[in-house]
Design an enzyme around this catalytic site. Structure first.
Site, PDB file in Angstrom:
ATOM      1  N   LYS A 161       0.851  -1.209   0.000  1.00 31.48           N
ATOM      2  CA  LYS A 161       0.000   0.000   0.000  1.00 31.48           C
ATOM      3  C   LYS A 161       0.883   1.254   0.000  1.00 31.48           C
ATOM      4  CE  LYS A 161      -1.296   1.779   3.990  1.00 31.48           C
ATOM      5  NZ  LYS A 161      -1.269   3.151   4.485  1.00 31.48           N
ATOM      6  N   ASN A 162       1.886   1.273   0.871  1.00 35.26           N
ATOM      7  CA  ASN A 162       2.665   2.502   1.018  1.00 35.26           C
ATOM      8  C   ASN A 162       3.627   2.753  -0.132  1.00 35.26           C
ATOM      9  OD1 ASN A 162       1.284   3.100   3.295  1.00 35.26           O
ATOM     10  ND2 ASN A 162       2.912   2.545   4.739  1.00 35.26           N
ATOM     11  N   CYS A 168      -4.383  13.654  13.174  1.00 38.23           N
ATOM     12  CA  CYS A 168      -4.230  12.233  12.869  1.00 38.23           C
ATOM     13  C   CYS A 168      -4.118  11.488  14.190  1.00 38.23           C
ATOM     14  CB  CYS A 168      -2.976  12.030  12.025  1.00 38.23           C
ATOM     15  SG  CYS A 168      -2.605  10.322  11.722  1.00 38.23           S
ATOM     16  N   ARG A 199       1.076  15.120  12.920  1.00 36.16           N
ATOM     17  CA  ARG A 199       1.853  14.787  11.720  1.00 36.16           C
ATOM     18  C   ARG A 199       2.004  16.027  10.842  1.00 36.16           C
ATOM     19  NH1 ARG A 199      -0.466   9.316   9.297  1.00 36.16           N
ATOM     20  NH2 ARG A 199       1.500   9.277   8.193  1.00 36.16           N
ATOM     21  N   ASP A 213       5.134   0.899  11.895  1.00 35.66           N
ATOM     22  CA  ASP A 213       3.878   0.306  11.387  1.00 35.66           C
ATOM     23  C   ASP A 213       3.684  -1.141  11.844  1.00 35.66           C
ATOM     24  OD1 ASP A 213       3.396   2.690  10.159  1.00 35.66           O
ATOM     25  OD2 ASP A 213       3.909   2.034   8.140  1.00 35.66           O
ATOM     26  N   ARG A 247      -8.511   0.224   5.064  1.00 38.50           N
ATOM     27  CA  ARG A 247      -7.671   1.231   4.409  1.00 38.50           C
ATOM     28  C   ARG A 247      -6.387   0.611   3.879  1.00 38.50           C
ATOM     29  NH1 ARG A 247      -7.636   7.022   7.080  1.00 38.50           N
ATOM     30  NH2 ARG A 247      -6.415   7.215   5.188  1.00 38.50           N
TER      31      ARG A 247
HETATM   32  C1  EPZ Z   1       4.778   7.058   6.122  1.00 37.13           C
HETATM   33  O1  EPZ Z   1       4.056   8.194   6.586  1.00 37.13           O
HETATM   34  C2  EPZ Z   1       3.801   5.911   6.071  1.00 37.13           C
HETATM   35  N1  EPZ Z   1       2.710   6.277   5.180  1.00 37.13           N
HETATM   36  C3  EPZ Z   1       3.289   5.602   7.460  1.00 37.13           C
HETATM   37  O2  EPZ Z   1       2.490   4.431   7.361  1.00 37.13           O
HETATM   38  C4  EPZ Z   1       4.467   5.301   8.387  1.00 37.13           C
HETATM   39  O3  EPZ Z   1       3.993   5.117   9.702  1.00 37.13           O
HETATM   40  C5  EPZ Z   1       5.456   6.456   8.356  1.00 37.13           C
HETATM   41  O4  EPZ Z   1       5.866   6.735   6.985  1.00 37.13           O
HETATM   42  C6  EPZ Z   1       6.722   6.186   9.161  1.00 37.13           C
HETATM   43  O5  EPZ Z   1       7.373   5.050   8.657  1.00 37.13           O
HETATM   44  C7  EPZ Z   1       2.809   6.057   3.868  1.00 37.13           C
HETATM   45  O6  EPZ Z   1       3.835   5.634   3.359  1.00 37.13           O
HETATM   46  C8  EPZ Z   1       1.626   6.342   3.038  1.00 37.13           C
HETATM   47  P1  EPZ Z   1       6.943  10.395   8.025  1.00 37.13           P
HETATM   48  P2  EPZ Z   1       4.721   9.636   6.506  1.00 37.13           P
HETATM   49  O7  EPZ Z   1       6.883  11.714   7.331  1.00 37.13           O
HETATM   50  O8  EPZ Z   1       5.662   9.691   5.378  1.00 37.13           O
HETATM   51  C9  EPZ Z   1       7.587  13.635  11.400  1.00 37.13           C
HETATM   52  C10 EPZ Z   1       0.648   3.058   7.871  1.00 37.13           C
HETATM   53  O9  EPZ Z   1       0.200   2.574   8.943  1.00 37.13           O
HETATM   54  N2  EPZ Z   1       7.412  14.637  10.326  1.00 37.13           N
HETATM   55  O10 EPZ Z   1       8.041   9.472   7.645  1.00 37.13           O
HETATM   56  O11 EPZ Z   1       3.629  10.620   6.559  1.00 37.13           O
HETATM   57  C11 EPZ Z   1       6.327  12.830  11.678  1.00 37.13           C
HETATM   58  O12 EPZ Z   1       5.442  13.524  12.519  1.00 37.13           O
HETATM   59  C12 EPZ Z   1       1.150   4.476   7.806  1.00 37.13           C
HETATM   60  O13 EPZ Z   1       0.651   2.442   6.795  1.00 37.13           O
HETATM   61  C13 EPZ Z   1       7.675  15.959  10.599  1.00 37.13           C
HETATM   62  O14 EPZ Z   1       8.045  16.336  11.713  1.00 37.13           O
HETATM   63  O15 EPZ Z   1       5.539   9.662   7.856  1.00 37.13           O
HETATM   64  C14 EPZ Z   1       6.893  11.572  12.276  1.00 37.13           C
HETATM   65  O16 EPZ Z   1       7.204  11.761  13.636  1.00 37.13           O
HETATM   66  C15 EPZ Z   1       0.635   5.392   8.786  1.00 37.13           C
HETATM   67  N3  EPZ Z   1       7.506  16.875   9.598  1.00 37.13           N
HETATM   68  C16 EPZ Z   1       8.200  11.379  11.502  1.00 37.13           C
HETATM   69  O17 EPZ Z   1       8.521  12.675  10.962  1.00 37.13           O
HETATM   70  C17 EPZ Z   1       7.107  16.519   8.334  1.00 37.13           C
HETATM   71  O18 EPZ Z   1       6.986  17.378   7.462  1.00 37.13           O
HETATM   72  C18 EPZ Z   1       8.133  10.374  10.366  1.00 37.13           C
HETATM   73  O19 EPZ Z   1       6.966  10.636   9.584  1.00 37.13           O
HETATM   74  C19 EPZ Z   1       6.860  15.156   8.077  1.00 37.13           C
HETATM   75  C20 EPZ Z   1       7.024  14.230   9.094  1.00 37.13           C
END
Ligand code: EPZ
Length: 422
Positions: free
Chosen positions: A22-23, A115, A120, A309, A401
């Site tokens: 999915k991701n 979220c 996020r 995840d 989802r």
């Molecule tokens: C991806 O989300 C995945 N989603 C998430 O999977 C997964 O949990 C996450 O990566 C972490 O591995 C998809 O790929 C669609 P991040 P993403 O930006 O990219 C912080 C699931 O269950 N951050 O890597 O949105 C954030 O708050 C899902 O399938 C900032 O501070 O996550 C977090 O603490 C849910 N500023 C960390 O970075 C930003 O601009 C990592 O988040 C962006 C993120």
């Protein structure tokens, strides 16, 4: 609204196929915006998140056809504004921003709302796109990004307080493919899903090196072309079934997996006393529940570390594993909603400051529980497999989802469960 009734106690046995990721699918679908030519993408899982992405692309003007796992997309002409009603349903919609900006020089995407798994923000996405020359404005809940003269390559460090960002890396990488000059992303996310996107983009004619490491280099090109691509296996779906097999299995085989992507999950299950065997090709694994399972400590980390995840599902397994397990989520420290529900089933878990201390109990008992997010729901399904009685898992749309036909796959393995209208 559907709910799942799980009658606990039926052992899991047999073999199933793991679906496409999915991701990986979500940003790859969004990346088709970068070309006016046809793209054919196979093994896109039939889950509601990929359906939302397909709907967003259609609303933008793409011509989309979908036949059992294969999606053909033609973005001959696309609009710049992603519709709020669709975008608000899925945070990953944000990954249309980079491709729209690169192709149309203007992108309007609504700011993602709250979220359940934590705050996020999108600051790193915006920091990266600004570094490429985009002007960012906010109006009426939307982010409006413009680059009337096109994007320019730049050196960007994408590290945030909680480490690298997966979709942020994707967004900047996609935008940079059509920028003028070279872009270097430092502190890039190294997840296999980022590598799959880079492979997709390179097949379209992009010039990306270093994906899978923390330094990605992108040499901009003037245009990209259509391509065929097969999405990588879903390592989180595989991990979820591995944990289910360790919890309630009598020998479960998972086909269409990627051993390399499952190293941290495999290591955790082995530490907890279970046996995992891969075939020489590394695309099939069998999971055998250990005779003497034991608690283990886990700390989530960016790839190749233990994935956030897979934190909830492992918590469900450890809830009935003898010993004390300490589970820390460094990426989403608030992602412990499943613990309150597991406690309602008799688990002994204390959560404090991004850490759960799990004292393994002999068994759980059924209770009506509420799914709060995708992986939390999976954890509840796992817990219900061995709980005494019938567990009713409400708000099943969360699990739909991201898990393709999870109830049917579990039925094939011998679980006793049914999906009913709530
Ligand atoms: C991806 O989300 C995945 N989603 C998430 O999977 C997964 O949990 C996450 O990566 C972490 O591995 C998809 O790929 C669609 P991040 P993403 O930006 O990219 C912080 C699931 O269950 N951050 O890597 O949105 C954030 O708050 C899902 O399938 C900032 O501070 O996550 C977090 O603490 C849910 N500023 C960390 O970075 C930003 O601009 C990592 O988040 C962006 C993120």
């Amino acid at each position: 609204m559907d709910k799942l009734l799980v009658h606990g106690g039926a052992p899991l046995k047999g073999a199933i196929n793991i679906s496409g990721s999915k991701n990986a699918s979500l940003p790859i679908l969004a990346a088709t915006i970068l070309t006016g030519e046809d793209c054919l993408i196979s093994r896109v899982p039939d889950v509601s998140d990929t359906n939302y992405m397909v709907q967003i692309l259609s609303a933008l003007g793409a011509d989309v056809e979908r036949y059992s796992g294969t999606v053909r997309i033609s973005c001959a002409d696309v609009a710049e504004e992603a519709p709020y009603d669709l975008v608000r349903r899925m945070r990953a919609s944000i990954c249309v921003m980079g491709p729209l900006l690169a192709r149309k020089r203007r992108a309007v995407v609504s700011l993602p709302g709250g979220c359940i798994i934590g705050d996020r923000p999108v600051d790193l996405h915006l920091r990266g796109l600004e570094a490429l020359g985009a002007k960012v404005e906010f109006e009426g809940g939307n982010m409006i990004l413009t680059a009337p003269d096109g994007l320019r390559g730049a050196e960007i460090d994408l590290r945030g307080t909680h480490g690298p960002t997966v979709l942020g890396t994707d967004n900047v990488m996609m935008a940079a493919t059509l920028a003028e000059g070279v872009t270097v992303i430092e502190s890039a996310a190294a997840e296999p899903e980022v590598v799959d996107l880079a492979n997709f983009l390179n097949a379209m004619g992009a010039k990306i090196t270093g994906a899978g490491t923390t330094r990605i280099e992108i040499e901009g090109v003037s245009e990209l072309h259509g391509v065929r691509h097969t999405v990588i296996p879903d390592r989180i779906e595989a991990g979820t079934f591995m944990a289910a097999a360790a919890l309630a299995g009598e020998g479960v085989t998972l086909r269409r997996v990627c051993q390399e992507h499952l190293k941290a999950i495999t290591a955790a299950l082995v530490r907890a006393g279970h046996r995992i065997e891969f075939n020489p090709a590394g695309d099939t694994c069998s999971v055998h529940r250990g005779d003497e399972p034991k608690g283990c400590d886990l700390t989530t980390a960016p790839y190749p570390g233990y994935p956030t995840d897979m934190q909830a599902q492992m918590t469900a397994l450890l809830a009935t594993t003898p010993g004390i397990s300490v589970i820390k989520d460094t990426i989403f420290p608030q992602r412990f909603m499943h613990c309150a529900e597991l406690k309602r089933m008799g688990a002994d878990i204390t959560v404090d400051n991004g850490t759960a201390v799990v004292r393994g109990v002999a068994g759980l008992s059924a209770a009506p529980v509420m799914a709060s997010d995708l992986r939390a729901s999976a954890a509840l399904v796992l817990a219900a497999l061995t709980a005494k009685g019938t567990t009713a898992i409400n708000r099943l749309y969360h699990i739909d989802r991201g898990y393709e036909h999870i109830d049917e796959k579990l039925l094939m393995l011998g679980a006793n469960l049914e999906r009913v209208k709530a």
